[in-house]
Design a protein around this motif. Structure first.
Motif, PDB file in Angstrom:
ATOM      1  N   PRO A  23     -11.292  17.573 -14.563  1.00 30.18           N
ATOM      2  CA  PRO A  23      -9.835  17.790 -14.494  1.00 30.18           C
ATOM      3  C   PRO A  23      -9.032  16.527 -14.829  1.00 30.18           C
ATOM      4  N   VAL A  24      -9.556  15.352 -14.500  1.00 32.55           N
ATOM      5  CA  VAL A  24      -8.872  14.095 -14.826  1.00 32.55           C
ATOM      6  C   VAL A  24      -8.770  13.949 -16.345  1.00 32.55           C
ATOM      7  N   LEU A  25      -9.877  14.162 -17.034  1.00 34.70           N
ATOM      8  CA  LEU A  25      -9.901  14.019 -18.484  1.00 34.70           C
ATOM      9  C   LEU A  25      -9.065  15.099 -19.176  1.00 34.70           C
ATOM     10  N   ARG A  26      -9.092  16.303 -18.645  1.00 31.81           N
ATOM     11  CA  ARG A  26      -8.282  17.396 -19.220  1.00 31.81           C
ATOM     12  C   ARG A  26      -6.786  17.120 -19.043  1.00 31.81           C
ATOM     13  N   LEU A  96     -14.892  14.561 -26.050  1.00 32.71           N
ATOM     14  CA  LEU A  96     -15.894  13.888 -25.226  1.00 32.71           C
ATOM     15  C   LEU A  96     -16.925  14.899 -24.743  1.00 32.71           C
ATOM     16  N   LEU A  97     -18.180  14.527 -24.869  1.00 29.17           N
ATOM     17  CA  LEU A  97     -19.285  15.313 -24.318  1.00 29.17           C
ATOM     18  C   LEU A  97     -19.888  14.508 -23.179  1.00 29.17           C
ATOM     19  N   LEU A  98     -19.852  15.063 -21.967  1.00 32.47           N
ATOM     20  CA  LEU A  98     -20.503  14.453 -20.814  1.00 32.47           C
ATOM     21  C   LEU A  98     -21.876  15.076 -20.672  1.00 32.47           C
ATOM     22  N   ILE A  99     -22.900  14.242 -20.634  1.00 32.04           N
ATOM     23  CA  ILE A  99     -24.276  14.724 -20.543  1.00 32.04           C
ATOM     24  C   ILE A  99     -24.834  14.351 -19.183  1.00 32.04           C
ATOM     25  N   GLU A 100     -25.144  15.346 -18.382  1.00 27.41           N
ATOM     26  CA  GLU A 100     -25.742  15.103 -17.064  1.00 27.41           C
ATOM     27  C   GLU A 100     -27.244  15.225 -17.194  1.00 27.41           C
ATOM     28  N   GLY A 101     -27.940  14.168 -16.836  1.00 28.88           N
ATOM     29  CA  GLY A 101     -29.392  14.157 -16.970  1.00 28.88           C
ATOM     30  C   GLY A 101     -29.800  13.507 -18.284  1.00 28.88           C
ATOM     31  N   PHE A 102     -30.961  13.906 -18.795  1.00 28.12           N
ATOM     32  CA  PHE A 102     -31.518  13.285 -20.008  1.00 28.12           C
ATOM     33  C   PHE A 102     -31.555  11.762 -19.821  1.00 28.12           C
ATOM     34  N   GLU A 152     -10.502   8.665 -11.468  1.00 22.80           N
ATOM     35  CA  GLU A 152      -9.517   8.127 -12.422  1.00 22.80           C
ATOM     36  C   GLU A 152     -10.045   6.826 -13.035  1.00 22.80           C
ATOM     37  N   ALA A 153     -10.599   5.948 -12.190  1.00 21.22           N
ATOM     38  CA  ALA A 153     -11.134   4.675 -12.673  1.00 21.22           C
ATOM     39  C   ALA A 153     -12.369   4.890 -13.540  1.00 21.22           C
ATOM     40  N   VAL A 154     -13.192   5.846 -13.179  1.00 21.84           N
ATOM     41  CA  VAL A 154     -14.379   6.151 -14.000  1.00 21.84           C
ATOM     42  C   VAL A 154     -13.930   6.688 -15.357  1.00 21.84           C
ATOM     43  N   ILE A 158     -14.716   5.169 -19.112  1.00 21.86           N
ATOM     44  CA  ILE A 158     -15.314   5.955 -20.199  1.00 21.86           C
ATOM     45  C   ILE A 158     -14.451   5.875 -21.452  1.00 21.86           C
ATOM     46  N   LEU A 159     -13.159   6.024 -21.296  1.00 20.86           N
ATOM     47  CA  LEU A 159     -12.272   6.043 -22.449  1.00 20.86           C
ATOM     48  C   LEU A 159     -12.101   4.667 -23.083  1.00 20.86           C
ATOM     49  N   ALA A 160     -12.302   3.604 -22.317  1.00 16.98           N
ATOM     50  CA  ALA A 160     -12.137   2.253 -22.847  1.00 16.98           C
ATOM     51  C   ALA A 160     -13.451   1.629 -23.309  1.00 16.98           C
ATOM     52  N   TRP A 161     -14.574   2.231 -22.961  1.00 16.17           N
ATOM     53  CA  TRP A 161     -15.864   1.603 -23.231  1.00 16.17           C
ATOM     54  C   TRP A 161     -16.078   1.412 -24.726  1.00 16.17           C
ATOM     55  N   ASN A 162     -16.329   0.178 -25.135  1.00 13.04           N
ATOM     56  CA  ASN A 162     -16.577  -0.192 -26.536  1.00 13.04           C
ATOM     57  C   ASN A 162     -15.693   0.579 -27.500  1.00 13.04           C
TER      58      ASN A 162
END
Length: 169
Positions: A23-26, A96-102, A152-154, A158-162
């Motif tokens: 919901p934060v990202l949306r 953005l694709l969030l991948i849980e696991g792998f 929010e901080a996470v 994610i959005l600022a990473w590299n």
């Protein structure tokens, strides 16, 4: 499509973090999809339903469509589990694709770590972990520590990473 993984030991709160981030990202205007890996057998279908009968009769894929949703179920049968790359190719591109696991795949990942779980950190053995989201202070981390209880901080991380470098192709 930017990709960020969410990894950690079972029970660490990976799904809780993903569902808090969505919901934060949306709200920030991003289209976000998720991919989840499980080591357990699962079934989205219900025994006795027509789609279940199609799979049981031998269909390789069954597409179930309704006005509000569609689901494509693919049976691996004797084939090995598909690669993460081939699965990503099947997905509709989003922001953005969030991948849980792998957790062993070489894509950028945030490790979820909870003190209460008593498990060792993964970050020392995985150069693709770019941050650790934790509910405790973790001195001497080789990567940034994020507050697990602050989605929010996470999301900011994610959005600022590299930003000048593609996350994954």
């Amino acid at each position: 499509m930017r990709i960020m993984g969410i990894v950690g030991w079972s029970g660490s709160g990976k799904t809780s973090l993903v569902t808090a981030l969505l919901p934060v990202l949306r709200r920030r205007g991003l289209q976000v999809s998720t991919m989840k890996h499980t080591h357990h057998r699962f079934d989205l279908d219900t025994e006795g339903k027509d789609s279940w009968k199609h799979r049981e009769a031998g269909a390789s894929e069954v597409l179930v469509v309704a006005a509000h949703r569609w689901v494509l179920m693919h049976e691996n049968r004797e084939a090995p589990e598909p690669s993460i790359e081939s699965l990503i190719e099947r997905m509709t591109p989003v922001d953005l694709l969030l991948i849980e696991g792998f957790k062993t795949h070489p894509h950028p990942k945030i490790e979820v770590h909870r003190r209460s779980e008593g498990k060792p950190l993964l970050v020392g053995g995985d150069p693709h972990i770019v941050a650790v989201a934790s509910d405790e202070a973790l001195p001497d981390l080789p990567v940034p520590r994020l507050d697990l209880d602050d989605p929010e901080a996470v999301a900011d991380f994610i959005l600022a990473w590299n930003p000048g470098q593609p996350i994954y192709k």
